[in-house]
Design an enzyme around this catalytic site. Structure first.
Site, mmCIF file in Angstrom:
data_model
loop_
_atom_site.group_PDB
_atom_site.id
_atom_site.type_symbol
_atom_site.label_atom_id
_atom_site.label_comp_id
_atom_site.label_asym_id
_atom_site.label_seq_id
_atom_site.Cartn_x
_atom_site.Cartn_y
_atom_site.Cartn_z
ATOM 1 N N GLU A 39 0.876 -1.168 0.000
ATOM 2 C CA GLU A 39 0.000 0.000 0.000
ATOM 3 C C GLU A 39 0.917 1.222 0.000
ATOM 4 O OE1 GLU A 39 -2.718 0.413 3.302
ATOM 5 O OE2 GLU A 39 -3.475 2.302 2.493
ATOM 6 N N ARG A 265 5.594 -13.118 9.451
ATOM 7 C CA ARG A 265 6.133 -11.793 9.158
ATOM 8 C C ARG A 265 7.463 -11.638 9.865
ATOM 9 N NH1 ARG A 265 2.511 -7.708 8.998
ATOM 10 N NH2 ARG A 265 3.967 -6.080 9.568
ATOM 11 N N LYS A 275 4.679 0.480 8.886
ATOM 12 C CA LYS A 275 4.708 1.812 8.277
ATOM 13 C C LYS A 275 4.036 2.843 9.161
ATOM 14 C CE LYS A 275 3.281 -0.048 4.458
ATOM 15 N NZ LYS A 275 2.414 -0.142 3.299
HETATM 16 P P1 ATP Z 1 2.714 -2.166 7.546
HETATM 17 O O1 ATP Z 1 2.032 -2.605 8.793
HETATM 18 O O2 ATP Z 1 4.147 -1.851 7.730
HETATM 19 O O3 ATP Z 1 1.963 -1.110 6.791
HETATM 20 P P2 ATP Z 1 1.561 -3.905 5.725
HETATM 21 O O4 ATP Z 1 1.505 -5.395 5.728
HETATM 22 O O5 ATP Z 1 0.305 -3.184 6.004
HETATM 23 O O6 ATP Z 1 2.721 -3.464 6.658
HETATM 24 P P3 ATP Z 1 1.667 -3.533 2.947
HETATM 25 O O7 ATP Z 1 2.185 -2.402 2.170
HETATM 26 O O8 ATP Z 1 0.222 -3.804 2.940
HETATM 27 O O9 ATP Z 1 2.178 -3.348 4.407
HETATM 28 O O10 ATP Z 1 2.463 -4.865 2.619
HETATM 29 C C1 ATP Z 1 2.914 -5.259 1.350
HETATM 30 C C2 ATP Z 1 3.381 -6.680 1.446
HETATM 31 O O11 ATP Z 1 4.491 -6.773 2.327
HETATM 32 C C3 ATP Z 1 2.308 -7.578 2.000
HETATM 33 O O12 ATP Z 1 2.245 -8.746 1.201
HETATM 34 C C4 ATP Z 1 2.763 -7.884 3.388
HETATM 35 O O13 ATP Z 1 2.345 -9.135 3.798
HETATM 36 C C5 ATP Z 1 4.278 -7.785 3.277
HETATM 37 N N1 ATP Z 1 4.847 -7.415 4.569
HETATM 38 C C6 ATP Z 1 4.638 -6.282 5.269
HETATM 39 N N2 ATP Z 1 5.287 -6.307 6.448
HETATM 40 C C7 ATP Z 1 5.944 -7.491 6.483
HETATM 41 C C8 ATP Z 1 6.802 -8.120 7.440
HETATM 42 N N3 ATP Z 1 7.105 -7.534 8.602
HETATM 43 N N4 ATP Z 1 7.307 -9.331 7.140
HETATM 44 C C9 ATP Z 1 7.011 -9.930 5.969
HETATM 45 N N5 ATP Z 1 6.206 -9.403 5.030
HETATM 46 C C10 ATP Z 1 5.677 -8.195 5.279
HETATM 47 MG MG MG Z 2 -1.288 -2.846 4.875
#
Ligand code: ATP
Ligand code: MG
Length: 566
Positions: A39, A265, A275
């Site tokens: 995102e 994760r 983020k």
């Molecule tokens: P955040 O909480 O940092 O916003 P998110 O999962 O909401 O993380 P996205 O931009 O939606 O962030 O994630 C993009 C991809 O990265 C998704 O497929 C997510 O599963 C993966 N991802 C995000 N954080 C991690 C993590 N800590 N370990 C492994 N994969 C991750």
């Molecule tokens: Mg997200």
């Protein structure tokens, strides 16, 4: 298709096992298709790097494809600058996407699917507030209460949905819900929300013309299906979302649906990988920006001097598991050190300068000493000439007035070898009015240089140094862990992760002294400062005549040492 296993498919984790089986059995009838779906509401961090290495890595290893899809369905948080940063970071990590897609380009298609679901009696418009919907969802032990609007006619639903799209209703007036089962054991399946009204909200790509925005579950799986993804890899917290994922792709009519697989994760000690939390650090000024070298963002690591190779190696070492586990930061630092060790040249830099005057060395004389650039790596050659003269700097930590046991460096009367140079002996101390040692007066033995008559004379310590007149002054930024406890969320009631910030995560040395040979190198050059750590000149703040160095990582784990010392 064929029952002979394809022997050389990589099967080093459970996801690659599944993908290898897909390939071997021809399950999807096409090469593996993955996607990385960030995102654009912030910069990518180490957790994303794990996901990138996994998704792009699988595409590469199995001859498949990997899309970059911006999961941009929230008009309030997303920005073009984040899209650009994400693309830069993925490329820097060494990956090239096949398709570049945006969930916001699928809004029309998703709307058509919404109408289809309504026509099939699989979705309805609910006038309850989101709050009412939440309370009426029931609990794990009790079923939910069906909405009074659940049995609206198809025509009425269709009419309301069209008017939602046309912008006739205010935010919150109604939502579109899937019609599944209000007693479903998986709470997510109790008529989940699909579309909500955000009338006139400004979306960074769609402007203000689009009024109904898909929720994550509605957008995500269907975007995968639209793109023909085979395996949709996501983190474990989405395990319960798999039912709705499958339900939606099935009822939307996709006959060859993608399959979601969840993996652990990445959680890294002494930092936060979210983020939302990183945005707070930026907005509240706890760091200088998304690319502050202390940040666990790709941009921060890049600015600090970490190479993409190290991040990819780290992703490989931690692997992919089905269970969440925190990873020690030491294992990341190990990967960084390991990557730089054989790559970067050595130079001499004195972080805490203490003046040394060689009383028997001729005044005004400057000689050049030959120094090896890669003393650690015999096949790599290269030497440089470094100036040596009567006045030098050594590091304050290499001198003790009253030496501790096993301190083999300088102290009154002791001898030490200068790296690439002579043996010197500390004869006299000069102190200021407060009693601090401000200068050492030493003698040197002219025959102890390499090739000299006493060159094989043995002393226990070798220290680094620079010639005072020729050394360049530089600023050095020493970074430490951003948080002072392994899990920054593990703080007392009433506090949050901000209170766990390490107040000493940045120590600035305003005036260190580095050998003059580095003056000609472009900014962004990496070195090992012998005995001090790995450093890179800062690409933003270095100026001609005013170098700034970031410490990438120390030479060994100084924390482990401290713990042992107890
Ligand atoms: P955040 O909480 O940092 O916003 P998110 O999962 O909401 O993380 P996205 O931009 O939606 O962030 O994630 C993009 C991809 O990265 C998704 O497929 C997510 O599963 C993966 N991802 C995000 N954080 C991690 C993590 N800590 N370990 C492994 N994969 C991750
Ligand atoms: Mg997200």
């Amino acid at each position: 298709m064929s029952d002979t296993p394809i022997p050389d498919l990589p099967r080093r984790d459970f996801i690659r096992e599944l993908v290898a089986d897909d390939v071997a059995t021809g399950r999807f009838g096409r090469p593996p298709a993955t996607r990385f779906p960030p995102e654009p509401n912030g910069f990518l961090h180490m957790g994303h790097a794990k996901s990138i290495c996994l998704n792009f890595g699988i595409a590469r290893e199995f001859g498949g494809t990997c899309n970059l899809r911006f999961d941009d369905t929230n008009p309030f948080t997303e920005e073009m600058q984040y899209v650009e940063a994400i693309k830069r970071d993925v490329e820097w990590l060494g990956f090239k996407w096949d398709g570049e897609f945006y969930a916001s380009d699928y809004f029309e298609q998703l709307y058509d699917i919404a109408e289809l679901l309504v026509k099939k009696g699989k979705a309805y418009v609910d006038d309850q507030t989101e709050e009412e919907i939440r309370t009426n969802r029931g609990t794990v032990t009790s079923p939910g209460t069906p909405s009074p609007f659940r049995n609206r006619s198809t025509d009425e639903n269709l009419d309301l949905l069209r008017r939602m799209k046309a912008g006739e209703f205010a935010d919150g007036a109604c939502v579109l819900r899937a019609k599944i089962d209000m007693a479903h054991p998986n709470m997510i399946m109790r008529d989940p929300l699909l579309l909500r009204i955000r009338r006139g909200a400004h979306h960074y790509r769609r402007g203000t013309s689009w009024h109904i925005f898909p929720l994550y579950d509605f957008a995500h799986g269907l975007s995968d299906a639209i793109e023909g993804i085979t395996r949709s890899l996501c983190t474990l917290e989405f395990k319960d979302n798999r039912d709705i994922y499958d339900w939606l792709v099935e009822h939307a009519g996709f006959t060859d649906p993608p399959r979601q697989i969840e993996f652990a994760r990445l959680e890294l000690d002494y930092t936060v990988l979210s983020k939302r939390k990183l945005l707070r650090l930026v907005n509240e000024g706890h760091v200088s920006g998304w690319d502050d070298p202390r940040m666990p963002t790709i941009a921060g690591l890049r600015r600090r001097g970490v190479r993409p190779e190290a991040i990819r190696d780290f992703a490989e070492v931690i692997g992919v598991a089905r269970k969440d586990a925190r990873v020690e930061i030491a294992s990341f630092e190990h990967a960084v050190r390991n990557d730089l060790n054989m790559e970067v040249p050595r130079v001499l830099c004195v972080l805490k300068p203490l003046k040394v005057v060689l009383t028997n060395y001729p005044e005004g004389r400057v000689e050049m000493l030959e120094a090896q650039n890669y003393p650690h790596d015999v096949p790599k050659t290269g030497t440089r000439q470094i100036p040596f003269s009567r006045e030098l700097y050594i590091d304050r930590d290499d001198f003790m007035e009253v030496p501790a046991k096993k301190f083999f460096r300088l102290s009154p009367g002791s001898e030490v070898r200068l790296r690439f140079g002579y043996i010197i002996k500390c004869e006299e101390l000069v102190k200021d009015a407060a009693g601090n040692v401000v200068e050492l007066r030493c003698t040197y033995d002219a025959e102890t240089k390499s090739g000299g008559a006493n060159s094989d004379k043995k002393v226990k310590g070798t220290i680094h140094w620079v010639s005072a007149a020729q050394a360049l002054s530089c600023e050095v930024r020493l970074y430490d862990r951003l948080f002072s406890i392994p899990d920054p969320d593990d703080v007392p009631e009433g506090q949050d992760f901000i209170s766990a910030l390490n107040p000493d995560s940045l120590v600035v040395i305003p005036e260190a002294k580095v050998e003059p040979t580095v003056g000609q190198d472009p900014v962004g050059t990496r070195y090992q400062f012998e005995r001090a750590g790995y450093f890179m000149s800062d690409v933003e703040d270095s100026r001609p005549g005013k170098l700034v160095f970031n410490r990438i990582v120390g030479l060994r784990d100084s924390w482990a040492k401290e713990v042992k010392k107890g």
